[in-house]
Design a protein around this motif. Sequence first.
Motif, PDB file in Angstrom:
ATOM      1  N   ASP A 292       3.561   2.816   2.339  1.00 16.69           N
ATOM      2  CA  ASP A 292       2.876   3.047   3.609  1.00 16.69           C
ATOM      3  C   ASP A 292       3.685   2.559   4.796  1.00 16.69           C
ATOM      4  O   ASP A 292       3.559   3.097   5.895  1.00 16.69           O
ATOM      5  CB  ASP A 292       1.500   2.375   3.575  1.00 16.69           C
TER       6      ASP A 292
ATOM      7  N   THR B 170       0.837  -1.197   0.000  1.00 20.36           N
ATOM      8  CA  THR B 170       0.000   0.000   0.000  1.00 20.36           C
ATOM      9  C   THR B 170       0.874   1.249   0.000  1.00 20.36           C
ATOM     10  O   THR B 170       2.020   1.233   0.460  1.00 20.36           O
ATOM     11  CB  THR B 170      -0.954   0.023   1.213  1.00 20.36           C
ATOM     12  N   TYR B 171       0.308   2.315  -0.530  1.00 23.68           N
ATOM     13  CA  TYR B 171       1.013   3.576  -0.692  1.00 23.68           C
ATOM     14  C   TYR B 171       0.178   4.727  -0.163  1.00 23.68           C
ATOM     15  O   TYR B 171      -1.036   4.646  -0.059  1.00 23.68           O
ATOM     16  CB  TYR B 171       1.290   3.856  -2.186  1.00 23.68           C
ATOM     17  N   ARG B 172       0.870   5.801   0.113  1.00 28.42           N
ATOM     18  CA  ARG B 172       0.266   7.095   0.408  1.00 28.42           C
ATOM     19  C   ARG B 172       0.734   8.066  -0.676  1.00 28.42           C
ATOM     20  O   ARG B 172       1.756   7.841  -1.311  1.00 28.42           O
ATOM     21  CB  ARG B 172       0.736   7.630   1.760  1.00 28.42           C
TER      22      ARG B 172
ATOM     23  N   GLY C 242      -4.613   8.230   0.713  1.00 29.07           N
ATOM     24  CA  GLY C 242      -4.218   6.876   1.064  1.00 29.07           C
ATOM     25  C   GLY C 242      -4.290   6.622   2.547  1.00 29.07           C
ATOM     26  O   GLY C 242      -4.702   7.489   3.308  1.00 29.07           O
ATOM     27  N   PRO C 243      -3.860   5.445   2.917  1.00 24.76           N
ATOM     28  CA  PRO C 243      -3.177   4.438   2.119  1.00 24.76           C
ATOM     29  C   PRO C 243      -4.121   3.719   1.153  1.00 24.76           C
ATOM     30  O   PRO C 243      -5.329   3.634   1.384  1.00 24.76           O
ATOM     31  CB  PRO C 243      -2.610   3.474   3.154  1.00 24.76           C
TER      32      PRO C 243
ATOM     33  N   THR D  41       0.637  13.648   4.250  1.00 26.52           N
ATOM     34  CA  THR D  41      -0.210  12.702   3.510  1.00 26.52           C
ATOM     35  C   THR D  41      -1.467  13.420   3.026  1.00 26.52           C
ATOM     36  O   THR D  41      -2.149  14.086   3.793  1.00 26.52           O
ATOM     37  CB  THR D  41      -0.613  11.520   4.419  1.00 26.52           C
TER      38      THR D  41
END
Length: 66
Positions: free
Chosen positions: A27, A11-13, A40-41, A37
């Motif tokens: 993440d 997962t990413y932000r 996301g995530p 941020t």
Amino acid sequence: MTNPFDDEDITYRVLVNDEGQYCIWPDFVAVPAGWTTVHGPGTRKAAVEYVEEHWTDMRPSSLVLH
């Protein structure tokens, strides 16, 4: 070892800095100082789509204001 910035399975932000520059960020890695941020995530695909939709001017904010 796979580059975490290219790994579709994590997962990413989406982060943004004071200059309005965006990046996708894994993440599991702490958000660096000076970045916030904004999305996301979620999936890498969703992060890339968010950046493509919202970062329409690549110039740093300090250049746009002049």
